[in-house]
Design a protein around this motif. Structure first.
Motif, PDB file in Angstrom:
ATOM      1  N   ASP A   1      28.282  39.412 -27.195  1.00  0.00           N
ATOM      2  CA  ASP A   1      28.877  40.250 -28.344  1.00  0.00           C
ATOM      3  C   ASP A   1      29.517  39.383 -29.367  1.00  0.00           C
ATOM      4  O   ASP A   1      29.755  38.550 -29.127  1.00  0.00           O
ATOM      5  N   HIS A   2      29.284  39.893 -30.625  1.00  0.00           N
ATOM      6  CA  HIS A   2      29.827  39.318 -31.812  1.00  0.00           C
ATOM      7  C   HIS A   2      31.006  38.719 -31.803  1.00  0.00           C
ATOM      8  O   HIS A   2      31.814  37.730 -31.654  1.00  0.00           O
ATOM      9  N   HIS A   3      32.091  39.836 -31.120  1.00  0.00           N
ATOM     10  CA  HIS A   3      33.568  39.371 -30.932  1.00  0.00           C
ATOM     11  C   HIS A   3      33.641  38.508 -29.673  1.00  0.00           C
ATOM     12  O   HIS A   3      34.821  37.777 -29.682  1.00  0.00           O
TER      13      HIS A   3
ATOM     14  N   SER B   1      31.739  36.178 -29.147  1.00  0.00           N
ATOM     15  CA  SER B   1      31.442  34.771 -29.351  1.00  0.00           C
ATOM     16  C   SER B   1      32.594  34.283 -30.463  1.00  0.00           C
ATOM     17  O   SER B   1      32.872  33.208 -30.132  1.00  0.00           O
ATOM     18  N   HIS B   2      32.995  35.275 -31.165  1.00  0.00           N
ATOM     19  CA  HIS B   2      34.385  34.865 -31.902  1.00  0.00           C
ATOM     20  C   HIS B   2      35.427  34.213 -31.061  1.00  0.00           C
ATOM     21  O   HIS B   2      36.059  33.375 -30.999  1.00  0.00           O
ATOM     22  N   ALA B   3      35.854  35.059 -29.887  1.00  0.00           N
ATOM     23  CA  ALA B   3      36.916  35.041 -29.228  1.00  0.00           C
ATOM     24  C   ALA B   3      36.542  33.616 -28.389  1.00  0.00           C
ATOM     25  O   ALA B   3      37.189  32.691 -28.108  1.00  0.00           O
TER      26      ALA B   3
ATOM     27  N   VAL C   1      39.237  38.639 -36.030  1.00  0.00           N
ATOM     28  CA  VAL C   1      39.244  39.514 -37.085  1.00  0.00           C
ATOM     29  C   VAL C   1      38.213  39.174 -38.146  1.00  0.00           C
ATOM     30  O   VAL C   1      38.182  38.082 -38.458  1.00  0.00           O
ATOM     31  N   ASP C   2      37.299  40.189 -38.439  1.00  0.00           N
ATOM     32  CA  ASP C   2      36.134  39.723 -39.364  1.00  0.00           C
ATOM     33  C   ASP C   2      35.759  41.147 -40.298  1.00  0.00           C
ATOM     34  O   ASP C   2      36.658  42.101 -40.057  1.00  0.00           O
ATOM     35  N   GLY C   3      34.761  41.258 -40.741  1.00  0.00           N
ATOM     36  CA  GLY C   3      34.300  42.300 -41.324  1.00  0.00           C
ATOM     37  C   GLY C   3      33.735  43.135 -40.288  1.00  0.00           C
ATOM     38  O   GLY C   3      34.533  44.239 -40.299  1.00  0.00           O
TER      39      GLY C   3
ATOM     40  N   GLY D   1      34.478  31.444 -39.351  1.00  0.00           N
ATOM     41  CA  GLY D   1      33.703  32.482 -39.405  1.00  0.00           C
ATOM     42  C   GLY D   1      32.482  32.624 -38.643  1.00  0.00           C
ATOM     43  O   GLY D   1      32.250  32.096 -37.458  1.00  0.00           O
ATOM     44  N   ASP D   2      31.468  33.355 -39.146  1.00  0.00           N
ATOM     45  CA  ASP D   2      30.144  33.459 -38.445  1.00  0.00           C
ATOM     46  C   ASP D   2      29.645  32.094 -37.939  1.00  0.00           C
ATOM     47  O   ASP D   2      28.934  32.236 -36.863  1.00  0.00           O
ATOM     48  N   ALA D   3      29.629  31.178 -38.838  1.00  0.00           N
ATOM     49  CA  ALA D   3      28.862  29.759 -38.294  1.00  0.00           C
ATOM     50  C   ALA D   3      29.389  29.527 -37.037  1.00  0.00           C
ATOM     51  O   ALA D   3      28.609  28.937 -36.074  1.00  0.00           O
TER      52      ALA D   3
HETATM   53 FE   LIG Z   1      31.969  37.852 -37.469  1.00  0.00          FE
END
Ligand SMILES: [Fe+2]
Length: 583
Positions: free
Chosen positions: A127-129, A131-133, A150-152, A333-335
């Motif tokens: 999941d996108h978040h 991945s961020h986490a 926290v992102d868009g 960020g997303d990178a």
């Molecule tokens: Fe993101």
């Protein structure tokens, strides 16, 4: 001994495409695609970044155990379909523009990756978040930490709360689209005439020139924030759930004036609006982190997602919440999603223990002294070859004599900040340098502040900040008695600080030490090596072109010094101000 396990992480097809290679859980290479293609925020499949990662490790796609992709395109697709239906027919244009790209490209991601790479193994998704986490916690120095992303927007989630322990992470609460702090900030970025997903940091830089006069209006009409960290955006005034635009006439009616034309004069109003949304963002982030602390009882915090790059908010979280230690990696960020999915697969899915801690941002390509000499000789470019001591002494002296110096050394940084590998350096004591470097060198807006690099051991003398800030992700006040560095001190007396230790970057540390010996000041201006709209330079050729196209006086590449006065003018140069679209 068994073969090492390689995992490739990829993020792309939204913005800021990147690739990251893990070898037995250690990040051996990571880079953003934009640096290779020279197209800022390039979102395409990161072919060049992948090629670089594999060649750095001397492997081919056949050596990869897994390829991970940083979000789940099917779930995102579902969100777009459902949101479009809910807001039909107003959403028709956005919907019909988005769908063909989704059908052609995004839903076929595993096939595209396999075909392009010549890779036959599995492509796995996080999941996108998630991945961020993972990108925040699994590479952090903490065994246990609270996590905030926290992102868009990812698939549906725009913010997630979690806990990381050893190699596991659990996200226990979330905020969902269309309620999004990142999109709210981007809406203001758009309204203020800047580019969305690119120029949010300009709003942050503009804010200290204004007063928070619109704070109450935003908190009353646009966003309702509760003490439990949850919030709701009032979509009555927003456009991002139904059109391709971030704001429309309803938002303009609320603020009583049309959107600022890009590049037009910035008025006090714009600065007040910037200050207001910045303050709102900080206050909501404080509520979110206080809630997270109350839920977890932990004192370590890892953050990721585009909003975690808001270093003013990060500084306040550190000062005003019970969290004692904050870790935000440099590509938050997303990178950084490329790092997140790879580490998530290795640790959380496959169950490997964590041994690797993120040490520095220098994960990109490097060029040896021999590479650079060959480049200079083959292009008939005059240079001076210096030994290490002489190089440091001369460069420090040149900065003290008010020259602007391009500094190209070692491995390129991963993440949006230049941290001493691909940097432009100047004297922070000279108040004129803010305008000189903004206007003559970088060709960018004059309000934009510069960031200092300070020797980590001297940092507390200059800045009201106890901890390290190696990735320039914290803002703190400059001490009253050290207001001798005006070109890096913002109008509100703050600075966006990079601390550097000798371990992190010996050559850069020694250069600033040399400058300190010469001047008594352990601080210099560090800004990224590029002009406005251009991605940070990657190769010696990029650096040389940028040097020649601007008023930079000297360029130091590895142990070679180039003096502008000795350069032949560039042959037939392309019109670079057209090559790089303004950001
Ligand atoms: Fe993101």
């Amino acid at each position: 001994m068994s073969n090492p396990m390689y995992i490739l992480g990829i993020s792309c097809f939204y913005h800021d495409a990147a690739a990251c290679l893990l070898k037995d859980g250690e990040i051996v290479a990571a880079a953003s695609e934009e640096r290779f293609t020279r197209k800022k925020h390039d979102a395409e499949l990161p072919r060049s970044a992948i090629r670089y990662c594999l060649s750095h490790a001397h492997i081919t796609p056949k050596d990869l155990a897994y390829v991970g992709f940083y979000d789940k395109p099917f779930v995102k697709f579902e969100r777009i379909i459902l949101t479009s239906i809910a807001t039909f027919p107003r959403s028709y244009v956005a919907f019909s523009t988005a769908i063909p790209i989704w059908l052609r490209q995004k839903l076929w991601i595993p096939d595209i990756i396999r075909k392009e790479l010549g890779y036959e193994g599995e492509v796995l998704f996080a999941d996108h978040h998630e991945s961020h986490a993972a990108s925040g916690f699994l590479v952090s120095p903490f065994k246990e930490a609270a996590i905030l992303t926290v992102d868009g927007v990812g698939e549906w989630t725009t913010s997630a709360y979690g806990v990381g322990r050893d190699n596991k992470l659990e996200l226990f609460n979330e905020i969902r689209f269309p309620h999004s702090l990142g999109l709210l900030y981007s809406a203001f970025t758009h309204y203020l005439g800047f580019k969305v997903n690119s120029a949010e940091y300009k709003v942050m830089g503009l804010a200290p020139y204004g007063q928070p006069k619109y704070y109450d209006l935003i908190m009353d009409k646009l966003v309702k924030a509760k003490d439990d960290g949850s919030f709701k955006v009032n979509m009555k005034h927003m456009a991002y759930d139904r059109t391709l635009a971030m704001t429309d006439w309803r938002f303009e009616r609320l603020f009583g004036a049309p959107r600022r034309e890009p590049e037009s004069k910035l008025e006090q109003r714009h600065m007040d609006i910037a200050m207001s949304i910045q303050r709102v963002t900080e206050d909501i982030m404080l509520k979110m982190t206080r809630y997270l602390h109350a839920q977890t009882g932990l004192t370590n915090l890892c953050m990721a997602g585009g909003v975690a790059l808001n270093c003013v908010a990060n500084g306040r979280i550190l000062r005003e919440t019970p969290f004692k230690n904050i870790f935000v990696q440099p590509a938050a960020g997303d990178a950084g999603g490329a790092v997140g999915v790879a580490t998530f697969l290795y640790h959380t899915v496959l169950g490997h223990e964590r041994k690797f801690t993120w040490k520095n941002a220098y994960l990109g390509p490097e060029f040896s002294g021999e590479d650079i000499r060959n480049y200079l000789v083959s292009h008939d470019i005059k240079f001076h070859e210096l030994d290490r001591a002489e190089l440091l002494r001369r460069t420090a002296k040149l900065i003290d004599e008010q020259n602007v110096v391009g500094w190209f050394q070692g491995r390129m940084e991963f993440g949006p900040r230049a941290l001493g590998s691909r940097s432009i350096l100047a004297d922070a004591r000279n108040p004129k340098n803010k305008d000189v470097v903004n206007l003559k060198i970088k060709h960018r807006e004059s309000f934009r502040p510069f960031a200092p690099t300070v020797l980590a051991d001297r940092s507390p003398e200059y800045f009201d900040m106890e901890c390290a800030s190696p990735y320039m992700l914290l803002v703190a006040p400059v001490r009253e008695n050290k207001r001798i560095i005006p070109s890096v001190t913002h109008v509100d007396g703050s600075a966006r600080i990079q601390t550097v230790t000798r371990d992190e970057n010996p050559l850069y540390y020694d250069l600033i030490s040399e400058f300190y010996k010469l001047t008594g000041v352990p601080v210099i201006i560090n800004t990224s090596f590029n002009v406005r709209g251009e991605p940070i330079v990657c190769t010696p050729h990029d650096a040389y072109l940028c040097f020649m196209r601007t008023d930079m006086e000297y360029l130091v590449m590895d142990h070679f010094l180039l003096d502008k006065r000795e350069m032949k003018p560039l042959g037939k140069d392309i019109d670079w101000q057209k090559e790089f679209e303004l950001d």
